[in-house]
Write an enzyme that holds these catalytic residues in place. Structure first.
Site, PDB file in Angstrom:
ATOM      1  CB  SER A 124      -0.860  -0.027   1.270  1.00 46.54           C
ATOM      2  OG  SER A 124      -1.379   1.252   1.530  1.00 46.54           O
ATOM      3  CE1 TYR A 150      -4.160  -2.461   5.331  1.00 49.14           C
ATOM      4  CE2 TYR A 150      -3.745  -0.143   4.907  1.00 49.14           C
ATOM      5  CZ  TYR A 150      -3.963  -1.429   4.441  1.00 49.14           C
ATOM      6  OH  TYR A 150      -3.973  -1.668   3.088  1.00 49.14           O
ATOM      7  CE  LYS A 154      -1.700  -4.427   3.423  1.00 49.83           C
ATOM      8  NZ  LYS A 154      -1.987  -5.737   2.841  1.00 49.83           N
TER       9      LYS A 154
HETATM   10  P1  NAD Z   1     -10.989  -6.868   0.866  1.00 52.00           P
HETATM   11  O1  NAD Z   1     -11.236  -6.787   2.323  1.00 52.00           O
HETATM   12  O2  NAD Z   1     -12.134  -6.657  -0.066  1.00 52.00           O
HETATM   13  O3  NAD Z   1     -10.319  -8.279   0.498  1.00 52.00           O
HETATM   14  C1  NAD Z   1      -9.497  -8.985   1.399  1.00 52.00           C
HETATM   15  C2  NAD Z   1     -10.017 -10.423   1.449  1.00 52.00           C
HETATM   16  O4  NAD Z   1      -9.192 -11.185   2.320  1.00 52.00           O
HETATM   17  C3  NAD Z   1     -11.445 -10.510   1.983  1.00 52.00           C
HETATM   18  O5  NAD Z   1     -12.206 -11.308   1.100  1.00 52.00           O
HETATM   19  C4  NAD Z   1     -11.281 -11.188   3.353  1.00 52.00           C
HETATM   20  O6  NAD Z   1     -12.404 -11.982   3.665  1.00 52.00           O
HETATM   21  C5  NAD Z   1     -10.025 -11.996   3.144  1.00 52.00           C
HETATM   22  N1  NAD Z   1      -9.225 -12.284   4.339  1.00 52.00           N
HETATM   23  C6  NAD Z   1      -8.770 -11.399   5.263  1.00 52.00           C
HETATM   24  N2  NAD Z   1      -8.013 -12.055   6.167  1.00 52.00           N
HETATM   25  C7  NAD Z   1      -7.989 -13.365   5.812  1.00 52.00           C
HETATM   26  C8  NAD Z   1      -7.377 -14.527   6.343  1.00 52.00           C
HETATM   27  N3  NAD Z   1      -6.622 -14.488   7.446  1.00 52.00           N
HETATM   28  N4  NAD Z   1      -7.579 -15.710   5.717  1.00 52.00           N
HETATM   29  C9  NAD Z   1      -8.347 -15.776   4.595  1.00 52.00           C
HETATM   30  N5  NAD Z   1      -8.940 -14.711   4.047  1.00 52.00           N
HETATM   31  C10 NAD Z   1      -8.754 -13.517   4.651  1.00 52.00           C
HETATM   32  O7  NAD Z   1      -9.803  -5.842   0.530  1.00 52.00           O
HETATM   33  P2  NAD Z   1      -9.261  -5.340  -0.876  1.00 52.00           P
HETATM   34  O8  NAD Z   1      -9.614  -3.918  -1.041  1.00 52.00           O
HETATM   35  O9  NAD Z   1      -9.592  -6.323  -1.939  1.00 52.00           O
HETATM   36  O10 NAD Z   1      -7.700  -5.382  -0.576  1.00 52.00           O
HETATM   37  C11 NAD Z   1      -6.886  -6.514  -0.890  1.00 52.00           C
HETATM   38  C12 NAD Z   1      -5.513  -6.279  -0.305  1.00 52.00           C
HETATM   39  O11 NAD Z   1      -4.983  -5.066  -0.849  1.00 52.00           O
HETATM   40  C13 NAD Z   1      -5.488  -6.108   1.208  1.00 52.00           C
HETATM   41  O12 NAD Z   1      -4.342  -6.761   1.705  1.00 52.00           O
HETATM   42  C14 NAD Z   1      -5.393  -4.602   1.404  1.00 52.00           C
HETATM   43  O13 NAD Z   1      -4.745  -4.274   2.592  1.00 52.00           O
HETATM   44  C15 NAD Z   1      -4.555  -4.200   0.192  1.00 52.00           C
HETATM   45  N6  NAD Z   1      -4.774  -2.786  -0.222  1.00 52.00           N
HETATM   46  C16 NAD Z   1      -6.012  -2.358  -0.604  1.00 52.00           C
HETATM   47  C17 NAD Z   1      -6.196  -1.024  -1.007  1.00 52.00           C
HETATM   48  C18 NAD Z   1      -7.538  -0.503  -1.459  1.00 52.00           C
HETATM   49  O14 NAD Z   1      -7.620   0.693  -1.840  1.00 52.00           O
HETATM   50  N7  NAD Z   1      -8.592  -1.319  -1.481  1.00 52.00           N
HETATM   51  C19 NAD Z   1      -5.113  -0.129  -1.003  1.00 52.00           C
HETATM   52  C20 NAD Z   1      -3.862  -0.609  -0.608  1.00 52.00           C
HETATM   53  C21 NAD Z   1      -3.700  -1.945  -0.224  1.00 52.00           C
HETATM   54  N1  UFG Z   2     -12.603  11.439   2.814  1.00 53.44           N
HETATM   55  C1  UFG Z   2     -13.639  12.303   3.101  1.00 53.44           C
HETATM   56  N2  UFG Z   2     -14.790  11.791   3.609  1.00 53.44           N
HETATM   57  C2  UFG Z   2     -14.963  10.444   3.841  1.00 53.44           C
HETATM   58  C3  UFG Z   2     -13.895   9.566   3.542  1.00 53.44           C
HETATM   59  C4  UFG Z   2     -12.724  10.107   3.040  1.00 53.44           C
HETATM   60  O1  UFG Z   2     -13.514  13.507   2.904  1.00 53.44           O
HETATM   61  O2  UFG Z   2     -16.037  10.040   4.322  1.00 53.44           O
HETATM   62  C5  UFG Z   2     -11.368  11.988   2.238  1.00 53.44           C
HETATM   63  C6  UFG Z   2     -10.129  11.728   3.075  1.00 53.44           C
HETATM   64  O3  UFG Z   2      -9.963  12.758   4.031  1.00 53.44           O
HETATM   65  C7  UFG Z   2      -9.037  11.716   1.991  1.00 53.44           C
HETATM   66  C8  UFG Z   2      -9.745  11.115   0.776  1.00 53.44           C
HETATM   67  O4  UFG Z   2     -11.135  11.309   1.009  1.00 53.44           O
HETATM   68  O5  UFG Z   2      -8.661  13.031   1.677  1.00 53.44           O
HETATM   69  C9  UFG Z   2      -9.492   9.631   0.580  1.00 53.44           C
HETATM   70  O6  UFG Z   2      -9.785   8.935   1.783  1.00 53.44           O
HETATM   71  P1  UFG Z   2      -9.990   7.356   1.826  1.00 53.44           P
HETATM   72  O7  UFG Z   2     -10.386   6.980   3.218  1.00 53.44           O
HETATM   73  O8  UFG Z   2     -10.887   6.917   0.727  1.00 53.44           O
HETATM   74  O9  UFG Z   2      -8.527   6.777   1.472  1.00 53.44           O
HETATM   75  P2  UFG Z   2      -7.110   6.988   2.165  1.00 53.44           P
HETATM   76  O10 UFG Z   2      -6.274   7.771   1.204  1.00 53.44           O
HETATM   77  O11 UFG Z   2      -7.254   7.509   3.535  1.00 53.44           O
HETATM   78  O12 UFG Z   2      -6.569   5.487   2.290  1.00 53.44           O
HETATM   79  C10 UFG Z   2      -6.830   4.497   1.290  1.00 53.44           C
HETATM   80  C11 UFG Z   2      -7.081   3.142   1.959  1.00 53.44           C
HETATM   81  C12 UFG Z   2      -5.812   2.590   2.516  1.00 53.44           C
HETATM   82  C13 UFG Z   2      -4.747   2.561   1.460  1.00 53.44           C
HETATM   83  C14 UFG Z   2      -4.551   3.953   0.891  1.00 53.44           C
HETATM   84  C15 UFG Z   2      -3.532   3.897  -0.211  1.00 53.44           C
HETATM   85  O13 UFG Z   2      -8.035   3.274   2.999  1.00 53.44           O
HETATM   86  O14 UFG Z   2      -6.042   1.265   2.926  1.00 53.44           O
HETATM   87  O15 UFG Z   2      -5.771   4.443   0.376  1.00 53.44           O
HETATM   88  O16 UFG Z   2      -3.215   5.181  -0.656  1.00 53.44           O
HETATM   89  F1  UFG Z   2      -3.614   2.091   1.947  1.00 53.44           F
END
Ligand code: NAD
Ligand code: UFG
Length: 342
Positions: A124, A150, A154
């Site tokens: 991330s 969190y 990572k």
């Molecule tokens: P998500 O929660 O939709 O998917 C994660 C999946 O992993 C879920 O289906 C959950 O049930 C499963 N899971 C969690 N712990 C587990 C375990 N111990 N055993 C088996 N299954 C397990 O999240 P996502 O948005 O698809 O994110 C996927 C990965 O990418 C995560 O590791 C998250 O931290 C990382 N990530 C996501 C974002 C984002 O913007 N969504 C940004 C940066 C990093």
């Molecule tokens: N924001 C609002 N209102 C809300 C939610 C968010 O104004 O209800 C704003 C936040 O202040 C920020 C922007 O929208 O300026 C994005 O916020 P998000 O919560 O959507 O995302 P973040 O950038 O905080 O973090 C996300 C994921 C993390 C990931 C990261 C990677 O939550 O898991 O992006 O850049 F690691």
């Protein structure tokens, strides 16, 4: 070639499964459904018109992982499984360290025992902490200034993976540092469906648009940005999914550890995202500007040169496509939930 997707029923994993199946890969998923729905598996099958193998359970379950490696001929692993709510990680740090770190340790142990050495890890942009310069390059310092458990999981996992390749040069590991994933599959069948009130901006906007929530709180209107609201790099989930396949194919014949940013390279403010969503949904988003959210940075967006040069990958989908895909998915979901409850 059979690819194991841990957390493959989740938001990014499910979209990646579809892209892998479309390219002729076999897919095996392990998921404990702690943050996803079992129905997603059948939706992946319906969209791709292909079969996949599902193991329902926890990645930390060594016996289950060994069963998978025995029954399936796994060539590489994409490790999506993890807990990802920033706020929840502050309240429940042990749960986050246990789930995210232990699952990686068990996975790597079982991969080694079964001679599987190719791993793509879901990292991330949070590993960079508070950006020292923008856009953020992969050479930006990591680990310092991370504001929540969190993000630290990572960072720690990246360190563990680097120790692993130092100890044994058969490993080929890539950490993909995602920026902000948005969008949904253009079928409208799968997308992000957070449990409870969304923490992230895009699902919050979508639920206001569909009438599930009344009003969006915009966290901070006094940042040092052109319109005063926070700037992020919003990348379509299908572009992210394709980035995984490119990274996987790039691992062929490679050894060691690499890290790549997956973003668009463009910064978008909260108000810009609201207005793009309004344009693409035809809905007005009610919002109010409130205090900054603790731990948020003003701006965070990627330098995407490395992925483009080394992997030949770049994000292709536009912000408009992401908004209209989310809107299609959100309206389908609302209809599905409505007919399910009536
Ligand atoms: P998500 O929660 O939709 O998917 C994660 C999946 O992993 C879920 O289906 C959950 O049930 C499963 N899971 C969690 N712990 C587990 C375990 N111990 N055993 C088996 N299954 C397990 O999240 P996502 O948005 O698809 O994110 C996927 C990965 O990418 C995560 O590791 C998250 O931290 C990382 N990530 C996501 C974002 C984002 O913007 N969504 C940004 C940066 C990093
Ligand atoms: N924001 C609002 N209102 C809300 C939610 C968010 O104004 O209800 C704003 C936040 O202040 C920020 C922007 O929208 O300026 C994005 O916020 P998000 O919560 O959507 O995302 P973040 O950038 O905080 O973090 C996300 C994921 C993390 C990931 C990261 C990677 O939550 O898991 O992006 O850049 F690691």
């Amino acid at each position: 070639m059979n690819i194991l997707l841990t957390g493959g029923a989740g938001y990014i994993g499910s979209h990646t499964a579809i892209e892998l199946l479309a390219k002729g890969y076999k897919v095996t998923i392990i998921d404990n459904f702690s943050n996803s729905n079992q129905s997603t598996i059948n939706k992946i099958r319906a969209i791709s018109k292909k079969e996949l193998a599902l193991y329902s359970g926890d990645v930390r379950d060594e016996k289950l992982l060994q069963k998978i490696f025995t029954e399936q001929s796994i060539a590489a692993v994409m490790h999506f499984a993890g807990l990802k709510s920033v706020g929840e990680s502050v309240a429940q740090p042990l749960t986050y360290y246990q789930n995210n770190i232990d699952s990686t340790l068990v996975l790597c142990k079982l991969m080694k025992l079964n001679n599987v050495s190719k791993l793509i890890f879901s990292s991330s942009a949070t590993v960079y902490g508070v950006p020292k310069q923008l856009p953020i390059e992969e050479t930006h310092p990591v680990g310092t200034g991370i504001t929540n458990p969190y993000g630290r999981t990572k960072y720690m996992i990246e360190e563990i993976l680097q120790d692993l390749v130092t100890s044994d040069d058969t490993w080929a590991i890539t950490a993909l540092r995602y920026f902000n994933a948005i969008g949904a599959h253009d079928s409208g069948l799968i997308g992000e469906d957070p449990k409870g009130k969304p923490n992230n901006l895009m699902p919050y906007i979508a639920q206001v648009a569909v009438g599930k929530l009344d009003m969006l709180n915009v966290f901070g209107g006094d940042y040092n940005t052109p319109d005063g609201t926070g700037i992020r790099d919003y990348i379509h989930v299908v572009d992210l999914a394709k980035g995984h396949i490119t990274a996987l194919e790039h691992l062929d014949g490679k050894k060691g550890f690499s890290a790549y940013n997956l973003g668009t390279g463009s910064g978008i403010s909260v108000l810009e995202l609201i207005s793009a969503f309004e344009k693409n949904s035809g809905k007005k988003i009610a919002y109010t500007v409130v205090a900054r959210r603790p731990g948020d940075v003003a701006s965070c967006y990627a330098d995407v040169t490395l992925a483009s040069k080394k992997l030949g990958w770049r994000a292709e989908k536009t912000l408009d496509e992401a908004c209209s895909d989310v809107w299609r998915w959100q309206t389908n979901l609302a209809n599905e939930q409505h007919s399910g409850s009536s």
